[in-house]
Design a protein around this motif. Sequence first.
Motif, PDB file in Angstrom:
ATOM      1  N   ALA A   1       0.857  -1.190   0.000  1.00  0.00           N
ATOM      2  CA  ALA A   1       0.000   0.000   0.000  1.00  0.00           C
ATOM      3  C   ALA A   1       0.887   1.231   0.000  1.00  0.00           C
ATOM      4  CB  ALA A   1      -0.922   0.006   1.206  1.00  0.00           C
ATOM      5  N   ILE A   2       0.338   2.348  -0.408  1.00  0.00           N
ATOM      6  CA  ILE A   2       1.056   3.619  -0.410  1.00  0.00           C
ATOM      7  C   ILE A   2       0.233   4.633   0.372  1.00  0.00           C
ATOM      8  CG2 ILE A   2       1.927   5.520  -1.818  1.00  0.00           C
ATOM      9  CD1 ILE A   2       2.483   3.529  -4.032  1.00  0.00           C
ATOM     10  N   PHE A   3       0.860   5.275   1.349  1.00  0.00           N
ATOM     11  CA  PHE A   3       0.185   6.346   2.081  1.00  0.00           C
ATOM     12  C   PHE A   3       1.156   7.483   2.331  1.00  0.00           C
ATOM     13  CE2 PHE A   3       0.525   2.541   4.910  1.00  0.00           C
ATOM     14  CZ  PHE A   3       1.684   2.884   5.580  1.00  0.00           C
ATOM     15  N   ASP A   4       0.654   8.583   2.900  1.00  0.00           N
ATOM     16  CA  ASP A   4       1.449   9.815   2.969  1.00  0.00           C
ATOM     17  C   ASP A   4       2.475   9.830   4.085  1.00  0.00           C
ATOM     18  OD1 ASP A   4      -0.481   9.843   4.905  1.00  0.00           O
ATOM     19  OD2 ASP A   4      -0.944  11.969   4.728  1.00  0.00           O
ATOM     20  N   SER A   5       2.214   9.119   5.205  1.00  0.00           N
ATOM     21  CA  SER A   5       3.131   9.195   6.338  1.00  0.00           C
ATOM     22  C   SER A   5       3.009   7.955   7.208  1.00  0.00           C
ATOM     23  CB  SER A   5       2.839  10.441   7.184  1.00  0.00           C
ATOM     24  OG  SER A   5       1.533  10.364   7.736  1.00  0.00           O
ATOM     25  N   ASP A   6       4.005   7.780   8.097  1.00  0.00           N
ATOM     26  CA  ASP A   6       4.006   6.652   9.042  1.00  0.00           C
ATOM     27  C   ASP A   6       3.165   6.986  10.271  1.00  0.00           C
ATOM     28  OD1 ASP A   6       5.580   4.747   7.741  1.00  0.00           O
ATOM     29  OD2 ASP A   6       7.407   5.804   8.281  1.00  0.00           O
ATOM     30  N   SER A   7       1.891   7.197  10.075  1.00  0.00           N
ATOM     31  CA  SER A   7       1.016   7.521  11.197  1.00  0.00           C
ATOM     32  C   SER A   7       0.326   6.260  11.703  1.00  0.00           C
ATOM     33  CB  SER A   7      -0.037   8.546  10.773  1.00  0.00           C
ATOM     34  OG  SER A   7      -0.925   7.990   9.822  1.00  0.00           O
TER      35      SER A   7
END
Length: 300
Positions: free
Chosen positions: A24-30
Motif C-alpha cells: 500500500a502507499i500512504f502519505d506518512s508513518d502515522s
Amino acid sequence: MYSGKLACACALDGRNWMYPVAWAIFDSDSNANWTWFMEELKKAIGHLPGLAISTDEGMGFRDKNLAESYDEWTMNIKDMPLVDIVDRLRQMTLEVWYKRRSHGSKLSGNILPAVIQQLKAEAASLRNIKVCRCGLQTGEVSGNSQDMRPWRHVVDLNEHTCSCGEWQLTWKPCLHALAWITTEADADIESFVHDYYSVERFRAAYSGMVPPMIDKSRWPQVDPGFKLLAPLSKQGAGKRKYTTKANQEPGASEQHQCEQYGEVEHCEKGCTLHCPKKRKRCQAEESWKAEDGASWDGAS
C-alpha cells in the motif's frame, strides 16, 4: 520522490525466497495509516494460526534480510508516479510468480530439494557428537562447542522437538536432531521435515495467476465524485518562521515578527535582536565578558 510511504507485507516461501503478500502507499508513518493497512491485510489473508508479524524496527537477522531483499527489489521504481509504481509492482509480482511456478513444475519428491541439500550439508559437518538413547526415539545428544565447552540437549524424534528450541521454531531438524537421525542406517531426513517445505505447498503458493492488464491510456474513466488535488507540502521542522511587515517611514529597516514569540523587532544582517531568546543570551554574554574583563584587570 513524492514524499509518500511504500508499505509492504512480505513472507518467506519454503525455498526461503521473498514472497510479496500485500502493499500500500500512504502519505506518512502515522498510527491511522498503519492501522488501516493491518486491517486490510487481515481481510486479505484471514486468521492464520501461528502467524507472527515482525516490523522492520524489531526484526531479527532473517527478517532483516527479507526487508533488504524487498528494498532492493523495488529500488528502481520508487521515483515513479503513484499509478505507475503500483502498476509496476503488479507486473513484477506477475513475473516472479510465473518464474517460480515454472520452477515448481520441474521439482520432484516430497520435500524441496534445496532444503534436503542444506540439511545434508549440515549433517556432514558434524564431528564428535555422542547420542545416548533412553527410548526408541528419545535421548540425549552431547558434544563440545568450538571453544571446547560441553553441551547436551534432549531430542525427541517422535515429537520433532529439541531442548534447544530450533526444531520447533524452524520446523526443520536442528544440528542435534540431525546428529541422531544420521546415525541410523536407513535415515530418512525428509520424514522429519515439516510439510511447510514440501514441493506440494511450494506449488500451491504460486498456483494463482496475477491477471494481465492493458495500458493505463485504455483504462475505464471513473468519476470519484470529487477533485483530487496535489498533496500539501510539509515545511521542515526546526525552522522558525518570520513574517515581514512593511514600514511606512522612508529609509526604515524591515520589521520582522517572530511567530513563536510574537514580537516585532528590526532585523539587520548578523543582528540577534529579532528574537527575545537570542537577545537575552547576548545580554548575558556581554555581562559575563564585562565581569571577566574586570577580574583580569584587577589581577594584572
